[in-house]
Design an enzyme around this catalytic site. Sequence first.
Site, PDB file in Angstrom:
ATOM      1  N   ASN A 158       0.811  -1.226   0.000  1.00  0.00           N
ATOM      2  CA  ASN A 158       0.000   0.000   0.000  1.00  0.00           C
ATOM      3  C   ASN A 158       0.845   1.278   0.000  1.00  0.00           C
ATOM      4  OD1 ASN A 158       0.696  -0.726   2.707  1.00  0.00           O
ATOM      5  ND2 ASN A 158      -0.860   0.689   3.477  1.00  0.00           N
ATOM      6  N   GLU A 254       4.369  -3.051  12.564  1.00  0.00           N
ATOM      7  CA  GLU A 254       3.380  -1.984  12.363  1.00  0.00           C
ATOM      8  C   GLU A 254       2.206  -2.628  11.646  1.00  0.00           C
ATOM      9  OE1 GLU A 254       1.525  -0.139  10.341  1.00  0.00           O
ATOM     10  OE2 GLU A 254       1.972   1.975  10.523  1.00  0.00           O
ATOM     11  N   LEU A 255       1.074  -2.748  12.355  1.00  0.00           N
ATOM     12  CA  LEU A 255      -0.003  -3.610  11.891  1.00  0.00           C
ATOM     13  C   LEU A 255      -1.267  -2.807  11.556  1.00  0.00           C
ATOM     14  CD1 LEU A 255       0.733  -6.426  14.497  1.00  0.00           C
ATOM     15  CD2 LEU A 255       1.674  -6.146  12.186  1.00  0.00           C
TER      16      LEU A 255
END
Length: 517
Positions: A158, A254-255
């Site tokens: 993304n 980092e979720l």
Amino acid sequence: MSLPASITPELLARLTGMVVSTSGRSVPVLEVYTGESFVDLPQSSPEDVVTAYAEARKAQAVWASWPLNRRIDVMKRFHELLLQDNLVVTDLMQAETGKARRMAFEETCDVVMTTSHYIKAAPRILKEKKHGGVVPIVSTSTEVRVAKGVVGLISPWNFPFATSLSDAMPALIAGNGIVLKPDNKSTLNVAYGVELLYRAGLPAGLVQIVCGEGPDIGPTIVENADYVMFTGSTATGRVIGSLAGQNLVGCTLELGGKNPLIVLDDADLDEVIPGAIMATFLNAGQACMHIERIYVPESRRAEFTRRFVQAAQDIDLGATYDFSPMMGSLVSVAQKDRVESHVDDAVAKGATVLTGGKARPDLGPAFFEPTVLTDVTPDMIHATMETFGPVTTIYGYTDLEDAIRRANDTDYGLNASVWGKDVSRAEAVGRRIEAGNININDGLACSYASKKSTSGGFKTSGVGSRHGDAGMLKYTDVQNVAVLKKQVLSNPPDTDWNAQVEKTVKGLRFMRKLGIR
């Protein structure tokens, strides 16, 4: 299919040739706007990953031996090269991910800003820190920062360029090597950034690129790493965190997020509407920090909803390599199908679509309209799961305490946004939200772009952080160099231990009074 003129066969051959691969396997890279393949991307085997680590370790030994200012000089040259060639990166990123050109260009700026920050901050962050030792005057203790070694960096599709190069930057400046696995859908723009690093003077082999599906090569990446940096889903983060723990190496994860925005009763809607639109629909909603839940006072709900829906309808969608569209495509047909399934589930269970809710095959195979829902209930998938698309829900509230409770009623805790004219009051509300990033009168950029401060997630939104001093220090080990100028720590064989205990207690009490210890 008509790719930008910068994406030549020669460029594509160079970039795909940077992937460490002896498997003979490849996957097609699709131009998202058309769904047509324009190059084959080599795939790496677990054995290729092991080879990549071996090569990176050789180069890392050389790189870590360079003085810090020499490493920083490389990054200064990289900074300038990226400013010169940012539109090539933008072209590649658009072709691979389908994002709007505005967003692709801004993503390159994130790497420029991160690089500039650590160029300036690294000498202070990595500077040796000398302290008084166990015995005042005759002993010292010095903290020395030593590079971890080779970092396994797994980045998502993304924001591929930012999460690859911005996360690599502090690791590299600190003296580490990198084995980098971008997503198959977004490797080429990342590879171009790595090429710029080499043009800037990075030692050959220091950054290795491997490609493949996570289950195929992910475990090997983690098993061979001295530290792991991962950005992606919470489900995958659990697997990577478990593997890292088994190998006793640190990791940053980092979720995901299910991020709320609270509009207070004194908020200026002239500012809230464009800010909330950007926070919701940037990158077609494919951002871990984007807003999927909006809470508005019932007294202002009708006006906010009318204006927000109109603004969503005014968003220009387009499959073009120019700056006119505000929003581009989703990254793939599979992602479009996921988003559509969340909306269809909500509608089937009673939700109301205020605008959008449909795919746009007339624009491209993976386009989906900006979508605003209401009447969403907890039994709907979109109510609790991260949709990761251009979809948000508007909720009303009559009691601010209830709005805060509902904002916190999630397993996630990555980002939150609060809007109000009384900034002190808005900040007080924001501090009560269980999230790692709190934005007052902004959606997400204000916190994420503040490179001097750390950025991370609460609850299942992550472990560790990026940016700030911590974003560099995590890539180092601390070596404690203790020096004793005169041997005063050993006691002679004939020591009177009763007297020694009394003497030691008096000494410790005296040092406490003087503030020495």
